[in-house]
Design a protein around this motif. Structure first.
Motif, mmCIF file in Angstrom:
data_model
loop_
_atom_site.group_PDB
_atom_site.id
_atom_site.type_symbol
_atom_site.label_atom_id
_atom_site.label_comp_id
_atom_site.label_asym_id
_atom_site.label_seq_id
_atom_site.Cartn_x
_atom_site.Cartn_y
_atom_site.Cartn_z
ATOM 1 N N GLY A 17 0.946 -1.323 -0.032
ATOM 2 C CA GLY A 17 -0.090 0.078 -0.061
ATOM 3 C C GLY A 17 0.776 1.313 0.199
ATOM 4 O O GLY A 17 0.412 2.297 0.048
ATOM 5 N N GLY A 18 1.987 1.164 -0.187
ATOM 6 C CA GLY A 18 2.840 2.260 0.028
ATOM 7 C C GLY A 18 3.501 2.679 -1.421
ATOM 8 O O GLY A 18 2.954 2.413 -2.402
ATOM 9 N N CYS A 19 4.450 3.527 -1.337
ATOM 10 C CA CYS A 19 5.035 4.031 -2.803
ATOM 11 C C CYS A 19 6.722 3.690 -2.784
ATOM 12 O O CYS A 19 7.351 3.955 -1.835
ATOM 13 N N THR A 20 6.908 3.214 -3.700
ATOM 14 C CA THR A 20 8.332 2.888 -4.059
ATOM 15 C C THR A 20 8.945 4.389 -4.677
ATOM 16 O O THR A 20 7.962 4.902 -5.554
ATOM 17 N N ALA A 21 10.089 4.721 -4.304
ATOM 18 C CA ALA A 21 10.657 5.960 -4.973
ATOM 19 C C ALA A 21 12.178 5.595 -5.392
ATOM 20 O O ALA A 21 12.981 5.005 -4.564
ATOM 21 N N ALA A 83 15.569 14.172 -11.057
ATOM 22 C CA ALA A 83 14.239 14.060 -10.673
ATOM 23 C C ALA A 83 14.121 12.661 -9.933
ATOM 24 O O ALA A 83 14.961 12.064 -9.499
ATOM 25 N N GLU A 84 12.788 12.428 -9.476
ATOM 26 C CA GLU A 84 12.378 11.317 -8.667
ATOM 27 C C GLU A 84 11.005 10.487 -9.480
ATOM 28 O O GLU A 84 10.413 11.264 -9.705
ATOM 29 N N LEU A 85 11.443 9.333 -9.432
ATOM 30 C CA LEU A 85 10.378 8.331 -9.852
ATOM 31 C C LEU A 85 9.569 7.822 -8.618
ATOM 32 O O LEU A 85 10.130 7.209 -8.001
ATOM 33 N N TRP A 86 8.193 8.195 -8.970
ATOM 34 C CA TRP A 86 7.322 7.522 -7.820
ATOM 35 C C TRP A 86 6.305 6.488 -8.323
ATOM 36 O O TRP A 86 5.524 6.721 -9.465
ATOM 37 N N VAL A 87 5.927 5.359 -7.642
ATOM 38 C CA VAL A 87 5.193 4.317 -8.190
ATOM 39 C C VAL A 87 4.431 3.904 -6.847
ATOM 40 O O VAL A 87 4.829 3.367 -5.829
ATOM 41 N N TYR A 88 2.874 3.980 -7.136
ATOM 42 C CA TYR A 88 2.093 3.324 -6.135
ATOM 43 C C TYR A 88 0.783 2.886 -6.627
ATOM 44 O O TYR A 88 0.432 3.255 -7.685
ATOM 45 N N ARG A 89 -0.092 2.292 -5.756
ATOM 46 C CA ARG A 89 -1.537 1.844 -6.160
ATOM 47 C C ARG A 89 -2.419 2.821 -5.402
ATOM 48 O O ARG A 89 -2.305 3.207 -4.494
ATOM 49 N N ARG A 90 -3.691 3.130 -6.152
ATOM 50 C CA ARG A 90 -4.735 3.639 -5.464
ATOM 51 C C ARG A 90 -5.904 3.124 -6.298
ATOM 52 O O ARG A 90 -6.033 2.509 -7.189
ATOM 53 N N GLY A 91 -7.180 3.467 -5.530
ATOM 54 C CA GLY A 91 -8.458 3.327 -6.232
ATOM 55 C C GLY A 91 -8.613 4.343 -7.248
ATOM 56 O O GLY A 91 -8.274 5.353 -7.079
ATOM 57 N N ASP A 92 -9.441 4.142 -8.093
ATOM 58 C CA ASP A 92 -9.508 4.848 -9.553
ATOM 59 C C ASP A 92 -10.790 5.342 -9.283
ATOM 60 O O ASP A 92 -11.287 6.250 -10.158
ATOM 61 N N GLY A 93 -11.765 5.407 -7.970
ATOM 62 C CA GLY A 93 -12.753 6.086 -7.813
ATOM 63 C C GLY A 93 -14.053 5.525 -8.416
ATOM 64 O O GLY A 93 -15.182 5.938 -8.317
#
Length: 251
Positions: A17-21, A83-93
């Motif tokens: 549930g978190g974010c890889t950076a 720059a920084e690359l961030w990847v995470y999951r979320r609900g799409d609404g």
């Protein structure tokens, strides 16, 4: 090197549930580094169309290098941490999950065409992303994740669906969700988020509440936002965006 935010002693990664950076190099290798990292994550995330996703990653990274890197008056690139690359999951609404890929850079806006012009210069890369993502992309004010101290800038992103059958990421226990959100916000350099009884958090002029497994808050226009605790990473992103927009008075 990959960084995962640590909340209450628990490392938050893409899988829970978190974010890889990942820090990205401030040179022409940026697209290859970003593409390889995301390609390694896609099978775990359950994403279709990996070729299209990696193409969008390449365009996003190239755009950050060409149009999001600080430059001197003569047009040469200024020294930058990259720059920084961030990847995470979320609900799409809409009851489904999506994978979000963001690249953070140090400029709040894209450089404009000389001498001046109403439209930001961003090349064809974002047009490709718009087409391949079905318009599921954007940019917003943000703060860095990997630098100390944190710096302001913007995050440009796209999102793609996660394959059906993949479960939602793990979420914090509702009773501790406000505490965990406060830790995430403090990690982004926001000034001392303060607990508010019975289950709230004051972040500057904004107050975030948690009840019935969801966070909710009102923005400066009074619009109510409500999001499940499972989307705590996205909640943090939206609050950082509101904080940066209010602090700097920019879109």
């Amino acid at each position: 090197m990959m960084k995962a935010a640590t909340v209450c002693g628990v490392p938050w990664t893409l899988e829970n549930g978190g974010c890889t950076a990942l820090p990205l190099p401030p040179d022409e290798t940026i697209a290859g580094v970003a593409r390889a990292h995301v390609a390694n994550l896609l099978p775990k995330a359950g994403v279709h169309d990996t070729a299209e996703v990696t193409l969008m990653v390449s365009e996003l990274a190239t755009n950050a290098l060409q149009h999001g890197t600080p430059r001197s008056a003569d047009g040469s690139r200024k020294p930058s941490a990259g720059a920084e690359l961030w990847v995470y999951r979320r609900g799409d609404g809409r009851g489904r999950q999506e994978l979000v890929v963001k690249i953070f850079d140090e400029l709040r806006c894209w450089r404009r065409r000389p001498p001046t012009g109403p439209m930001p210069e961003h090349g064809r890369g974002l047009d490709i992303i718009d087409m391949l993502s079905g318009g599921r992309w954007g940019h917003h004010a943000s703060r860095s994740r990997l630098r100390s101290p944190q710096v302001s800038g913007k995050a440009t992103w796209f999102a793609v669906p996660v394959r059906a059958g993949r479960g939602r990421p793990l979420s914090p226990v509702p009773a501790h969700a406000i505490e965990e959100l406060g830790a995430l916000l403090a990690d982004r350099g926001l000034d001392a988020p303060l607990p508010v009884a019975p289950a709230g958090l004051a972040v500057g002029a904004l107050t975030v509440w948690c009840e019935r497994d969801a966070f909710h808050w009102c923005d400066q226009e009074g619009e109510l936002t409500r999001m499940p605790v499972a989307d705590i990473t996205e909640v943090c992103e939206q609050i950082v965006q509101l904080h940066e927009t209010a602090r700097q008075g920019a879109p």
